[in-house]
Scaffold this active site. Structure first.
Site, PDB file in Angstrom:
ATOM      1  N   CYS A  14       0.854  -1.179   0.000  1.00 39.87           N
ATOM      2  CA  CYS A  14       0.000   0.000   0.000  1.00 39.87           C
ATOM      3  C   CYS A  14       0.893   1.232   0.000  1.00 39.87           C
ATOM      4  O   CYS A  14       1.893   1.269   0.717  1.00 39.87           O
ATOM      5  CB  CYS A  14      -0.884  -0.010   1.243  1.00 39.87           C
ATOM      6  SG  CYS A  14      -2.008   1.398   1.341  1.00 39.87           S
ATOM      7  N   GLU A  43      -8.704  -1.269  -2.345  1.00 40.20           N
ATOM      8  CA  GLU A  43      -8.996   0.170  -2.499  1.00 40.20           C
ATOM      9  C   GLU A  43     -10.297   0.555  -1.809  1.00 40.20           C
ATOM     10  O   GLU A  43     -10.380   1.607  -1.174  1.00 40.20           O
ATOM     11  CB  GLU A  43      -9.027   0.560  -3.974  1.00 40.20           C
ATOM     12  CG  GLU A  43      -7.710   0.384  -4.719  1.00 40.20           C
ATOM     13  CD  GLU A  43      -6.507   0.968  -3.999  1.00 40.20           C
ATOM     14  OE1 GLU A  43      -6.652   2.006  -3.329  1.00 40.20           O
ATOM     15  OE2 GLU A  43      -5.424   0.376  -4.082  1.00 40.20           O
ATOM     16  N   HIS A  60     -10.118   1.223   1.843  1.00 46.34           N
ATOM     17  CA  HIS A  60      -9.648   2.559   2.245  1.00 46.34           C
ATOM     18  C   HIS A  60     -10.827   3.502   2.497  1.00 46.34           C
ATOM     19  O   HIS A  60     -10.723   4.416   3.309  1.00 46.34           O
ATOM     20  CB  HIS A  60      -8.769   3.176   1.140  1.00 46.34           C
ATOM     21  CG  HIS A  60      -7.344   2.716   1.155  1.00 46.34           C
ATOM     22  ND1 HIS A  60      -6.481   2.989   2.185  1.00 46.34           N
ATOM     23  CD2 HIS A  60      -6.618   2.006   0.253  1.00 46.34           C
ATOM     24  CE1 HIS A  60      -5.287   2.476   1.918  1.00 46.34           C
ATOM     25  NE2 HIS A  60      -5.342   1.869   0.748  1.00 46.34           N
TER      26      HIS A  60
HETATM   27 NI    NI Z   1      -3.653   0.993  -0.159  1.00 44.24          NI
END
Ligand code: NI
Length: 176
Positions: free
Chosen positions: A99, A142, A145
C-alpha cells in the site's frame, strides 16, 4: 498534480468517506486528475481519495507492467466512484499486498476470490463488472480505504508480513 500520500497512522486514513453527490464538476475532475498523476508517479496499483486526504468515496486502480507488482496480471485503468462490492462466492484467496500508505512493506491478506463491483465512472455513468484474482484483490483493497481499513488490519499471519527486501531478498521489487 502529484499529491502527498498520507501514511498509516494519520487519522484521516481511518475515516468512513462520504459518497460523491455531484458529477461533472471541476472539483471532481481535478481530484481524479490528481489521483491518476499520484498513482502513476508512485507506480501504485490503485489509490483511494482518503490517501490524499480527500474524504470522498472515490478510488482509481489499474495495473500494466507495474514494477511494484511484477507478477500481477493486467487490470484496466478504472475510476470507480461510490463503489459497492458483492462477493460472488465464499471462496477466499491469499495474496501479497502492499500500500502506498504503508511504504516498504508487504503482507498476506485473505480476500474474496470472485466478486461483482458496481459504482459510477467519472461522468456518473454506471460501472458493473465481475472480477477475480488480482483485479478482485485490488478492488477490495482500495474500497477498504473508503471505510478506514488499511491492509495490515486484515493481516492474520504476521510471519508473512514485513519489509520487502527481507521477505523477497532475491527479487527486484521496487517500492519507495
Ligand atoms: Ni492501499
Amino acid at each position: 498534480m502529484i499529491r502527498e500520500v498520507l501514511k498509516m497512522g494519520d487519522p484521516r486514513l481511518l475515516r468512513v468517506a462520504r459518497p460523491v453527490a455531484g458529477f461533472g464538476t471541476p472539483e471532481l475532475s481535478a481530484l481524479l486528475a490528481d489521483m491518476h498523476d499520484t498513482m502513476e508517479h508512485l507506480d501504485g496499483a490503485g489509490l483511494a481519495a482518503p490517501q490524499i486526504g480527500v474524504d470522498l468515496r472515490v478510488v482509481v486502480f489499474g495495473v500494466s507492467n507495474n514494477p511494484r507488482y511484477p507478477h500481477a496480471e493486467d487490470v484496466p485503468y478504472t475510476v470507480l466512484i461510490n463503489p459497492v462490492i458483492e462477493p460472488l462466492s465464499e471462496q477466499l484467496e491469499e495474496g501479497w499486498e502492499g500500500c502506498l500508505s504503508v511504504p516498504g512493506l508487504r503482507g498476506i491478506v485473505l480476500r474474496f476470490a470472485r466478486l461483482r463491483y458496481r459504482g459510477c465512472d467519472a461522468t456518473g455513468a454506471p460501472i458493473d463488472r465481475e472480477a477475480e484474482g488480482f483485479h478482485a484483490r485490488v478492488v477490495q483493497h482500495e474500497c477498504d480505504h473508503l471505510d478506514g481499513i488499511l491492509y495490515p488490519m486484515r493481516v492474520r499471519d504476521f510471519s508473512r508480513f514485513g519489509f520487502i527486501e527481507a521477505l523477497f531478498p532475491n527479487q527486484e521489487i521496487k517500492d519507495d
